[in-house]
Every structure is written in structure tokens, then in C-alpha cells.
Design an enzyme around this catalytic site. Structure first.
Site, PDB file in Angstrom:
ATOM      1  N   HIS A  16      -3.508   9.360   1.081  1.00 57.56           N
ATOM      2  CA  HIS A  16      -4.890   9.766   1.298  1.00 57.56           C
ATOM      3  C   HIS A  16      -5.129  11.131   0.668  1.00 57.56           C
ATOM      4  O   HIS A  16      -4.326  12.055   0.840  1.00 57.56           O
ATOM      5  CB  HIS A  16      -5.214   9.830   2.789  1.00 57.56           C
ATOM      6  CG  HIS A  16      -6.582  10.349   3.101  1.00 57.56           C
ATOM      7  ND1 HIS A  16      -6.809  11.560   3.707  1.00 57.56           N
ATOM      8  CD2 HIS A  16      -7.813   9.829   2.858  1.00 57.56           C
ATOM      9  CE1 HIS A  16      -8.113  11.768   3.842  1.00 57.56           C
ATOM     10  NE2 HIS A  16      -8.741  10.721   3.341  1.00 57.56           N
ATOM     11  N   SER A  17      -6.217  11.255  -0.083  1.00 59.74           N
ATOM     12  CA  SER A  17      -6.614  12.544  -0.651  1.00 59.74           C
ATOM     13  C   SER A  17      -5.493  13.114  -1.520  1.00 59.74           C
ATOM     14  O   SER A  17      -4.986  12.430  -2.409  1.00 59.74           O
ATOM     15  CB  SER A  17      -7.016  13.495   0.482  1.00 59.74           C
ATOM     16  OG  SER A  17      -7.554  14.681  -0.007  1.00 59.74           O
ATOM     17  N   LEU A  18      -5.089  14.352  -1.277  1.00 55.47           N
ATOM     18  CA  LEU A  18      -4.015  14.961  -2.052  1.00 55.47           C
ATOM     19  C   LEU A  18      -2.717  14.181  -1.910  1.00 55.47           C
ATOM     20  O   LEU A  18      -1.889  14.164  -2.836  1.00 55.47           O
ATOM     21  CB  LEU A  18      -3.813  16.408  -1.603  1.00 55.47           C
ATOM     22  CG  LEU A  18      -2.699  17.197  -2.297  1.00 55.47           C
ATOM     23  CD1 LEU A  18      -2.972  17.336  -3.789  1.00 55.47           C
ATOM     24  CD2 LEU A  18      -2.532  18.568  -1.663  1.00 55.47           C
ATOM     25  N   SER A  22      -2.298  11.095  -2.109  1.00 56.94           N
ATOM     26  CA  SER A  22      -2.230  10.064  -3.145  1.00 56.94           C
ATOM     27  C   SER A  22      -1.746  10.644  -4.473  1.00 56.94           C
ATOM     28  O   SER A  22      -1.032   9.978  -5.230  1.00 56.94           O
ATOM     29  CB  SER A  22      -3.612   9.419  -3.329  1.00 56.94           C
ATOM     30  OG  SER A  22      -4.553  10.366  -3.831  1.00 56.94           O
TER      31      SER A  22
END
Length: 846
Positions: free
Chosen positions: A448-450, A452
Site C-alpha cells: 500500500h502506498s510507499l 508498494s
């Protein structure tokens, strides 16, 4: 353990013959082991004394285990709670029937040892269980810090009885229920075999110290020694030692029948445990609620028990490690709760969208990967010191969120962050293997977000474990061959290694770290000569010699980098893999900044990646800024053979080591970006794939939008057909030979060769028509600006996202077993048969 289901390897006499360690494999909550547990409990000598020995309706043999909702304080003794002899309503949850069987079987094997440890702990609470004291307060050897460190180490290595679908374990010595894959959540467990009838006709368990005293009185058949009591009852009185003064039990009965009440002397504080009048009815053995209308709490309890029993019967065949992004240092951020919400949603969706055969064939285990918790970066203290006092709350929020992105973009802290993620992933996987030896299922990553971006970078460097900093390309300057020319007024000498260091290192960013051998023996080793005007000159016409010189420089630089990298790797590999990992602040492998003559030399920070202990099946990038990271790095997703395909751009290529990749995002998420245009140029104009609505239909505005687009496309097709009608009429008048030639030409034009980008899309998705970008449907009356505030963090609780991932994880399991091949059908049939057998055992148990 033999395979005939008899459980011969369990030592049923261990309670009396000594303590025998139970291996993790024997404690697994598999269907075969559950049958063995039931067999062990029924034949264990220690179990015989818990069978009903009278004909009293209040005499039973069912033992149930409970766990406290509220975690224990740090180093708090389990004997310190509950504070009252009767467990308060809604303070404890029951374990599922099968989990209780597993815990009880382990307890009976070590009953004497465990009871001794429990009474010792009760004694350590000098003022009774109501006193909260530290687990180390009675120790006098070593400092508190050393004891705490040893306690933490033991917690990390302990293996208990697995419960709650394999996410928790029970330590019977400490009476802790603790999570396996995250920390700081030890919960008190309680063995319930004596119960009190309190609120709304519910039987609540008594604390172990009181229950053991009642059990001793029961086996002594104390009701045979009845006398007249001040209350007027002809009963036997049993004084109980507990935290309430004057606590006692009254037994009445004739021969094989008895009744009992819990009461307090008039001088005691009866209000502490809520005893009034003639006392509280007590019974031996668990009994369900007597109320005909269960409360919401009871319904929730039943639902959780059913899920736990399901988890104990179905094996895990797919692991999903969930890597968080920014914001985990915020007070209200909790990855464990987020993953728990996602797990509950997928559980509810599975009951409605998966067939019984699919649910019985495999189970998915979602495990949080907390890479930011406990990671200390030296720059954080400096940032705190320079933070302005104005709007400090907002600045602190930015420090706990956005700064994580800045830290990762820095070559100094990038190494520590990558090491933390890799270490946590391997640690979690090895923990799982320790409890599930021989696991051959799949493993996927959810970033998720960073998170990823971190997952992607790790997956892209599983073959090349050392490369330049991910952001190195962002800061590189354009090539300028004149930089290598000296400017000494009279003469200059420049070594081939120092003159073009920046250019050569820049060419190595793609990850090709193999040294290149010199291609010619005619390379000059002498320094270049200077003209009388003070300018270094070269023979412009001798291109071949210049190329050979550059190749020699490339070879020397790469050899030097490989040597330094080898030394650094040997020095750091122990730190990266050790549980007490302490990675140095900066892993910079570089040449000295200044060479001879004071000329400045460039360097390239090297990032070392750890090899993952597992292969990744699917990589889910959710709410991901990966697209913008790759665009800034000037990187495309490919196998390194797209120079012609991306001819208009000077790009590098890399590809993640996974079977499939998905990029999932909300249309109003301000952080998310597309990825497909960086894989295939032809997909720039294609819309992302719409993720289905979990209720089985498209939202109103999405359906209307698609309708209008389809209508416009059909109208355009009709106009094109009408315009080509005249040409078709003319072609009818032509000769048959020309018509055949035209048809052949049309057939030839229809066969287009697939582009490099489309082949890379197939490589990422596993199918020729597969897609990477998938977009969620916005709500019908959702405002873009208002919705953007929560769109980035709502994926953990989004039903559409959960259903999309769930469907993908079960994609290879058909809804109907008749669709399987004969080999798979036999394998799954055996599993389904075992599951059905256990359900029958459950019915017979009740």
C-alpha cells in the site's frame, strides 16, 4: 505421528510420567491433528478425573478456554487479572471448540507442571490477584534491562499451541495468548471448568485459583458433611481463598446429587463480586447460555467460534504479506487493525461469493509486515530539532507521513528502509515455515502506498542483489565528454579512471554489474599530452581508439566496484539477517571525492538487496505512487530489450520477479498513478479496467457512462461502414482475380505483429489480454475533492478491493469439483472428506 489418525505419538501418560516437549507439527490445527486431540483427551488419564462423577444436573465435564479482550500491561503477571473471582461479562471471549480441544490436550499433558507454575504465580501476587506487579519484580539476578531483553528474546523464539486460524498461539506456562507475526499484544488466557450463573442467565467462568479449590471439594464429595448454616441451609461450607474476604461456597445434596452456591459473609465486601441474597448458583463444566434470545455479543461470539473452527479444518494454501506505506508513526495508525479489518471483510465476502468447495479447498492468511515500527533513522532527531513551533501539530503529522518518502529517496536512509522491509518479510515467512513445515503453497505481496514501491524495488533486484540508489538517475547530469578535459594552465594529466567516472557509473544503473573485458590491446596507458595553449587535445579521427579507451575505463571501474561490493557484502550480511539487525546509517561504496591535482570525482551510492526466502506469485500495488517513481527515474517495465521500442526516450528497464502484477487505485486518490503506459505505449489511451461492484452490479453513473461511450463507438462504426460502402460496390465490378488479391492483401494487413510492450504486458499479467491497471468505482454522489481526503487510506476497508483480490487468489480453484482434472479431483476430494469427517465429530462432541 503416524498417518492412521490414532495419534500414537501423543504420550497420554505424560501428565504422570513427566513433561514431554510437543513439536510444532503436532500442535498444528489440521483436521487429522484435531482427531488426534479428541482421541488424546478421551484416553488421557488426567482427563478421567474431569468426567462427571455424579448424577447432578450441575455436574459436567466440558472444559472451555477463554482469552481476555484487553492486552496485559508490559511484564504484567497473568495472575493479577481478573480482579474478581467471577470473570466479568464481555471481558473475555471463548475460544472455538476446536481451539479449546487443542489447548486442553496440551494442558493435560503437562498438568502437574502447569498447576505448580500457576500457584507459584498466584503466590507472587502477595496481596492477591488484584495487585498488578511486574513479572520481573520478584527477580533479584541481573538488571531489569537485561531481564527484559532476555524476555523479549524468549518471546520471539517461543512456540505454543496455535489458535485463531494460526495467527495466535497460547503459552500455557505464562497463560498468554500472543500474536505470532506481530508484538505487544499478550492476552490473558483462562481455563474455565467451574462457572457461575450471573447476568441474563449466562454462565461465566471462575478464576483458576477458586475453581481448583471447588474442584478439590467436589472430588471429596464435601456435601456429605452437611451442617446447619447461619443462613438456615443444611449445607457443607467450603471457605475459599481469594481476593474477596469471607468468600465461601455452600454445597447441599443427597448422595449422587448436589447443588452449590457462591456466597460472602456479611462482614465481607459482597458488592465486589455482586453476590446478594442467598448467593450465586455455580456449576461444574461449561454450559451454553440459558436465554432463548441471544444478545448481539453472544451472536458475535458464536460467529467468531464458527470462523475459528473453520480455520482449524482448512489448510493455508496462500500467504499474503501486507506491506504498509507512510503514516505508521501516527498515533491513530495501526497496521494490525487495518489488516484485521481487511481479513474480516474477506471472510464475510468469501461466505457469499465463494462456493463451499472453494472455501474448503484452501484458506488465505493475511499477515501484516510492520517495517517502520522500531526503525530508527538518525535524521528524525535532527528534523525534530529544526521543526518550527508554529502549527507544530501539522508539521509533526507531515514528519510522520510525507517524510518517509523523502527518507526513501535519500541514498543515506534508502538502505536501512530496504533492509527493514526485506528482513521483516523473511522473518515472517520463516516463522510461518517453523509452524507449517513442508509448506508448498503460494506467497503474494500486497503493498500500500510507499509500501508498494518498496516491494517493487525488492522484487526487481532478486537476481541482481546490488545496484545504484533507486533515485540515482533522477540526479544524474547529461553526459558531457568535455568534463574529462583538464584545465591546467601549462600541462594536465588525467587518468582514464577519473576522467569519465561519472559517465561510466551512470551507464551501470540498469543493474548490469558484470565487468567487461578490454576489447583491444592497443589501449594507451600514458596520460594525454597538452597543447602549448594549455588545452588537452585528442585525435578526433581515431574513433576506434577512443572507444577502446572508454571500454578500458568501464572495465576498471566495474572491477573496483565489484571488489568493494564483495568486501562490504561479507561485512554486512550478518547484520541484515540477525534478529538484532543494526544496519549502518549509510552503505555508500564510492571513490574518494578528490583525486590527484584536486579534481573532484563523482561517486554512486550502492544499495544492497536481500534475497527473499520465497517466490512471489502476485504483487498487488494498492493506492500506489509507483508510476511517478518510475517516471522520475526514467525507467520502464521490461526485460531490457526495448531500446528500439522506446527509441524516442533514453530509458532503463526492469521487471519485478513475480508471476502477476496488479495496480489497484481509486479514481480520486491523489497519491496513486497508472503503470500501464510505462509498460506498453499502446495502453496510454486505454482506460483502466473497472473493478466490479461487490453487490454484483455497476454503480448508476458508471453504467450510464459506459452506455454513452458504447453508443458513441457504435455510431462511429456505422458512419465508417457507410463511407466504405461505395468502395465495396466498386470492388464488386472488378475481376475475380483482383478481388482475390485484395482479399489476400486484407488478410495480410489484419495480421499485425505484436509489439514489445504488449509482450511485456503478457509477461506481467500471465495472459495475452491481461491488464495491470484496475480502477475502483466511485460512489454515485461522491465529490472528488472531499473524497480524496480518505480515498488513499480506505483500501483496507473497501469491499470492492477485497473482493477483487479474493477472487484472484481463488482463481485456480473451480466452484464445482467436477471441473477438476482426475488427479486434482482426488486430492481435493480427500481434503473435503476430511473436512466433512471433522464436522461430524463436532456434532457428536456436542
Amino acid at each position: 505421528m503416524d498417518g492412521d489418525g490414532k495419534g500414537k505419538d501423543w504420550d497420554v501418560n505424560s501428565a504422570s510420567s513427566g513433561i514431554q516437549e510437543t513439536s510444532p507439527d503436532l500442535l498444528r490445527n489440521t483436521p487429522s491433528n484435531i482427531a488426534r486431540l479428541e482421541d488424546v483427551i478421551e484416553h488421557c488419564k488426567g482427563r478421567q478425573k474431569y468426567h462427571a462423577q455424579t448424577r447432578s444436573p450441575w455436574d459436567g465435564s466440558d472444559v472451555r478456554w477463554y482469552f481476555c479482550k484487553v492486552p496485559l500491561a508490559e511484564n504484567e503477571l497473568a495472575a493479577a487479572i481478573p480482579h474478581t473471582e467471577i470473570v466479568g461479562k464481555s471481558e473475555y471471549f471463548r475460544f472455538g471448540m476446536r481451539d479449546s480441544l487443542a489447548i486442553e490436550a496440551s494442558f493435560l499433558q503437562r498438568e502437574e507442571e502447569l498447576l505448580s507454575e500457576w500457584w507459584k504465580e498466584f503466590a507472587e501476587c502477595s496481596d492477591g490477584p488484584g495487585t498488578r506487579i511486574s513479572a520481573f519484580s520478584c527477580k533479584d539476578s541481573g538488571s531489569h534491562a537485561d531481564q527484559l531483553a532476555q524476555y523479549r528474546k524468549n518471546e520471539e523464539e517461543r512456540v505454543g499451541v496455535p489458535v485463531k486460524g494460526g495467527l495466535y498461539e497460547v503459552d500455557l506456562v505464562r497463560r498468554h495468548c500472543y500474536p505470532i507475526y506481530w508484538q505487544d499484544e499478550n492476552r490473558r488466557v483462562l481455563r474455565g471448568h467451574w462457572f457461575a450463573l450471573k447476568v441474563k442467565l449466562e454462565w461465566l467462568p471462575l478464576r483458576e485459583d477458586v475453581a481448583e479449590q471447588l474442584e478439590f471439594a467436589y472430588r471429596s464429595q464435601v456435601w456429605h458433611r452437611r451442617t446447619f448454616q447461619p443462613s438456615g441451609l443444611y449445607a457443607a461450607r467450603v471457605d475459599l481463598q481469594g481476593s474477596t474476604p469471607g468468600l465461601h461456597a455452600l454445597f447441599t445434596g443427597e448422595d449422587d446429587t448436589w447443588e452449590a452456591w457462591l456466597n460472602v459473609d456479611s462482614s465481607g465486601f459482597s458488592s465486589v463480586i455482586g453476590i446478594t441474597g442467598s448467593g450465586i448458583k455455580i456449576r461444574r463444566g461449561y454450559s451454553p447460555s440459558l436465554s432463548h434470545k441471544p444478545t448481539k455479543e453472544e451472536l458475535r461470539q458464536q460467529k467468531e467460534e464458527e470462523m475459528d473452527d473453520y480455520c482449524s479444518q482448512v489448510p493455508v494454501r496462500h500467504l499474503v504479506f501486507m506491506v504498509h506505506g507512510i503514516g505508521q508513526r501516527l498515533e491513530n495508525a495501526n497496521l494490525v487493525d487495518d489488516v484485521g479489518s481487511f481479513r474480516n471483510i474477506t471472510t464475510n465476502l468469501a461466505e457469499h461469493h465463494l462456493s463451499p468447495y472453494q472455501r474448503g479447498a484452501q484458506r488465505v492468511l493475511f499477515i501484516p509486515c510492520q517495517w517502520r515500527k522500531g526503525l530508527k533513522l538518525s535524521g528524525e532527531a535532527a528534523v525534530e530539532k529544526i521543526t518550527l513551533d508554529g502549527v507544530r501539530g501539522l508539521r509533526n503529522t507531515l514528519s510522520a507521513t510525507v517524510h518517509d518518502v523523502l527518507y526513501y529517496m535519500s541514498p543515506i536512509y534508502c538502505q536501512k528502509i530496504i533492509d527493514s522491509v526485506s528482513y521483516q518479510l523473511n522473518r515472517l515467512y520463516l516463522k510461518f515455515l517453523k509452524r507449517n513445515p513442508g509448506y508448498d503453497g503460494k506467497v503474494s505481496l500486497y503493498g500500500h502506498s510507499l509500501g508498494s514501491v518498496l516491494s517493487y524495488d525488492i522484487l526487481c533486484h532478486q537476481d541482481t542483489l546490488s545496484t545504484s540508489s533507486p533515485m540515482d538517475l533522477v540526479y544524474q547530469q547529461p553526459k558531457d565528454h568535455t568534463d574529462s578535459v583538464g584545465n591546467n594552465e601549462n600541462s594536465c594529466t588525467s587518468s582514464p579512471v577519473t576522467s569519465s567516472a561519472h559517465e561510466v557509473v551512470a551507464s551501470d544503473v540498469t543493474g548490469e554489474n558484470k565487468p567487461l573485458a578490454p576489447s583491444s590491446s592497443r589501449e594507451e596507458k600514458e596520460p594525454t599530452k597538452c597543447s602549448s595553449a594549455g588545452h588537452c587535445t585528442k585525435n578526433v579521427g581515431d574513433k576506434e581508439e577512443e572507444i577502446n579507451s572508454l571500454r578500458k575505463e568501464n572495465y576498471l571501474l566495474r572491477a573496483k566496484v565489484a571488489e568493494l561490493e564483495s568486501h562490504s557484502h561479507r561485512r554486512d550480511v550478518g547484520e541484515v539477517l540477525h534478529p538484532e539487525m543494526r544496519v549502518k546509517e549509510s552503505c555508500l561504496t564510492s571513490e574518494p571525492l578528490y583525486g590527484k591535482g584536486g579534481h573532484m570525482k563523482s561517486y554512486t551510492p550502492l544499495i544492497k538487496y536481500t534475497k527473499l526466502e520465497f517466490k512471489v506469485d502476485t504483487y498487488f500495488a494498492v493506492g500506489s505512487p509507483l508510476g511517478v517513481f518510475l517516471a522520475l527515474r526514467n525507467i520502464r517495465i521490461g526485460i531490457g530489450k526495448g531500446k528500439v521500442y522506446w527509441a524516442e526516450e533514453n530509458i532503463s528497464e526492469e521487471i519485478p520477479a513475480c508471476q502477476q502484477m496488479f495496480n489497484i487505485f481509486h479514481p480520486f486518490d491523489p497519491v496513486a498513478y497508472r503503470v500501464e503506459p510505462l509498460v506498453c505505449k499502446e495502453y496510454i489511451s486505454k482506460r483502466p479496467v473497472i473493478i466490479p461492484y461487490h453487490k454484483g452490479r455497476k454503480r448508476l453513473h458508471i453504467g450510464f457512462q459506459e452506455f454513452t461511450e458504447n453508443l458513441a463507438a457504435r455510431s462511429q462504426a456505422i458512419m465508417e461502414n457507410l463511407s466504405s460502402l461505395g468502395a465495396k460496390l466498386l470492388s464488386i465490378c472488378q475481376s475475380r482475380e483482383m478481388e482475390n488479391l485484395d482479399e489476400a492483401a486484407e488478410d495480410g494487413d489484419g495480421k499485425h505483429e505484436r509489439s514489445y510492450g504488449s509482450l511485456m504486458m503478457e509477461r506481467l499479467t500471465g495472459t495475452e489480454q491481461g491488464r495491470v491497471d484496475h480502477i475502483l468505482q466511485s460512489k454515485t454522489f461522491e465529490h472528488p475533492i472531499i473524497s480524496s481526503l480518505g480515498a488513499h487510506t480506505n483500501y483496507w476497508r473497501d469491499y470492492d478491493t477485497a473482493l477483487f483480490i479474493l477472487k484472484h487468489l481463488y482463481r485456480e480453484i473451480p466452484e464445482d469439483p467436477s471441473l477438476l482434472s482426475p488427479e486434482r479431483s482426488l486430492e481435493q476430494g480427500l481434503l473435503a472428506g476430511a473436512t466433512g469427517e471433522k464436522r461430524q465429530l463436532k456434532k457428536s462432541f456436542h
